[in-house]
Scaffold this motif. Structure first.
Motif, PDB file in Angstrom:
ATOM      1  N   SER A 279      -6.342   7.975   0.511  1.00  0.00           N
ATOM      2  CA  SER A 279      -7.039   7.735   1.770  1.00  0.00           C
ATOM      3  C   SER A 279      -7.298   6.252   1.992  1.00  0.00           C
ATOM      4  O   SER A 279      -7.144   5.730   3.107  1.00  0.00           O
ATOM      5  N   GLU A 280      -7.675   5.551   0.909  1.00  0.00           N
ATOM      6  CA  GLU A 280      -7.917   4.109   1.016  1.00  0.00           C
ATOM      7  C   GLU A 280      -6.627   3.364   1.354  1.00  0.00           C
ATOM      8  O   GLU A 280      -6.617   2.450   2.188  1.00  0.00           O
ATOM      9  N   TYR A 281      -5.530   3.769   0.701  1.00  0.00           N
ATOM     10  CA  TYR A 281      -4.250   3.119   0.982  1.00  0.00           C
ATOM     11  C   TYR A 281      -3.836   3.327   2.437  1.00  0.00           C
ATOM     12  O   TYR A 281      -3.366   2.401   3.112  1.00  0.00           O
TER      13      TYR A 281
ATOM     14  N   GLN B  72      -8.517  10.322  -2.980  1.00  0.00           N
ATOM     15  CA  GLN B  72      -9.419   9.239  -2.626  1.00  0.00           C
ATOM     16  C   GLN B  72      -8.662   7.914  -2.502  1.00  0.00           C
ATOM     17  O   GLN B  72      -8.808   7.192  -1.512  1.00  0.00           O
ATOM     18  N   HIS B  73      -7.847   7.627  -3.523  1.00  0.00           N
ATOM     19  CA  HIS B  73      -7.052   6.407  -3.461  1.00  0.00           C
ATOM     20  C   HIS B  73      -6.046   6.459  -2.307  1.00  0.00           C
ATOM     21  O   HIS B  73      -5.814   5.468  -1.618  1.00  0.00           O
TER      22      HIS B  73
ATOM     23  N   MET C 211       0.817  -1.210   0.000  1.00  0.00           N
ATOM     24  CA  MET C 211       0.000   0.000   0.000  1.00  0.00           C
ATOM     25  C   MET C 211       0.853   1.263   0.000  1.00  0.00           C
ATOM     26  O   MET C 211       0.477   2.290  -0.575  1.00  0.00           O
TER      27      MET C 211
ATOM     28  N   ASP D 168      -5.783   3.920   5.006  1.00  0.00           N
ATOM     29  CA  ASP D 168      -6.657   3.143   5.897  1.00  0.00           C
ATOM     30  C   ASP D 168      -6.161   1.704   6.015  1.00  0.00           C
ATOM     31  O   ASP D 168      -6.138   1.125   7.114  1.00  0.00           O
ATOM     32  N   ILE D 169      -5.772   1.116   4.873  1.00  0.00           N
ATOM     33  CA  ILE D 169      -5.265  -0.263   4.892  1.00  0.00           C
ATOM     34  C   ILE D 169      -3.936  -0.335   5.639  1.00  0.00           C
ATOM     35  O   ILE D 169      -3.685  -1.262   6.410  1.00  0.00           O
TER      36      ILE D 169
END
Length: 335
Positions: free
Chosen positions: A160-162, A157-158, A145, A164-165
């Protein structure tokens, strides 16, 4: 080993007219129990002379012996020259049954201790091998990630997702490391338990609410109930949650979709108004544990290889073994 001087000074010689007949009579109680057919040969004159030629100072051997009362003994036979001119042979017999029995018992105890130590060492090696896999799983996620985030810095957006993981994997990795450290503290008897006030009913509700999301994600039915008379307690909620986590997460992992996991709590009778007894039951409709593994469920570092081999592709990582749960429970002391 007897010396010629001690024999001649303390033991009177046995005299007979037929030497071979005397030797046969002497060896008879030994040949009845000896495993090999050479027991009688050890008392034959040619064999004795040959051995004494090799060892002029004398030699000894031990054989099983059948006593007159039918009991089995062990006798040590000392063979030596009776005079300096080597015209006389001395055979001296002594009972070494107790000595041999003590040596056998000592070897048995040492062998058992060695077997247990080797088994524990193998189990620890297997455990560390499995834990290295457990640690690699969140580490790979963090590295992967991070690389994706560095390549996509402009997409919030991407990104933020990375992140979070990465945060979730880091928390999981930290939990694994803390669990390993806790196991070390438990083994050394240095685990410190907190003594804080808490409401048991509230803790159960929080725990079940958190796991409800995981159960829904895995298409599992999650049933939970609590029958409590006294909810205000003093203890270590973190360790209590850890015990529940280990049991319920394993139940979730090894129960196929459509199955059911049940968490129930009830208060047991107590003769002491300051001491509460609570029973927590976690059950599931999953694959279960084979009978052989069940016997070793709480052995240190043990994991059922049968379960792991059948479901390793399905389950990405493993909780710490049940021995840790057992050790935490044993460490708990109520006020």
């Amino acid at each position: 080993m007897y010396t010629r001087k001690s024999v001649l000074q303390n033991l009177s010689p046995y005299k007979c007219a037929d030497f071979n007949r005397a030797l046969h009579k002497l060896s008879l109680p030994y040949t009845k129990l000896a495993a090999d057919e050479t027991a009688a040969e050890k008392f034959s004159l040619p064999v004795i002379l040959s051995r004494l030629a090799e060892k002029p100072q004398g030699y000894e051997f031990t054989l099983p012996y059948l006593a007159n009362d039918g009991s089995e003994k062990n006798k040590q036979i000392n063979v030596l020259w009776g005079d300096e001119g080597h015209h006389t042979i001395c055979l001296v017999r002594c009972d070494v049954t107790d000595i041999i029995s003590a040596e056998k018992n000592s070897r048995s105890v040492l062998q058992n201790a060695l077997d247990l130590a080797q088994e524990a060492n193998r189990a620890k090696t297997d455990f560390l091998s499995a834990m290295s896999h457990d640690i690699r799983t969140p580490m790979n996620a963090i590295i992967g990630m991070t690389d994706l985030a560095l390549d996509d810095l402009d997409n919030r957006q991407h990104l933020s997702e990375y992140l979070d993981i990465i945060k979730s994997s880091s928390s999981h990795l930290l939990t694994l490391i803390n669990d390993i450290l806790d196991m070390s503290r438990i083994e050394k008897g240095k685990l410190k338990l907190a003594r804080t006030s808490f409401n048991l009913s509230v803790e159960i509700d929080r725990f079940c609410s958190r796991y409800q999301l995981l159960m829904d994600k895995n298409s599992l039915n999650f049933l939970h109930n609590a029958e409590l008379l006294h909810c205000n307690c003093i203890g270590d909620t973190a360790q209590l949650q850890r015990i529940w986590d280990n049991l319920v997460s394993n139940a979730c992992k090894f129960t196929p979709p459509g199955g059911t996991v049940t968490f129930s709590a009830c208060e047991l009778p107590s003769d002491n108004e300051r001491l509460g007894w609570y029973k927590f039951t976690i059950s599931d409709t999953g694959i279960g544990i084979d009978s052989e593994s069940l016997q070793h469920l709480f052995d240190p570092f043990f994991r059922s290889s049968d379960v792991i081999s059948k479901h390793i592709a399905k389950v990405p990582d493993w909780d710490l073994p049940s021995s840790k749960i057992s050790s935490i429970i044993k460490a708990v002391r109520f006020p």
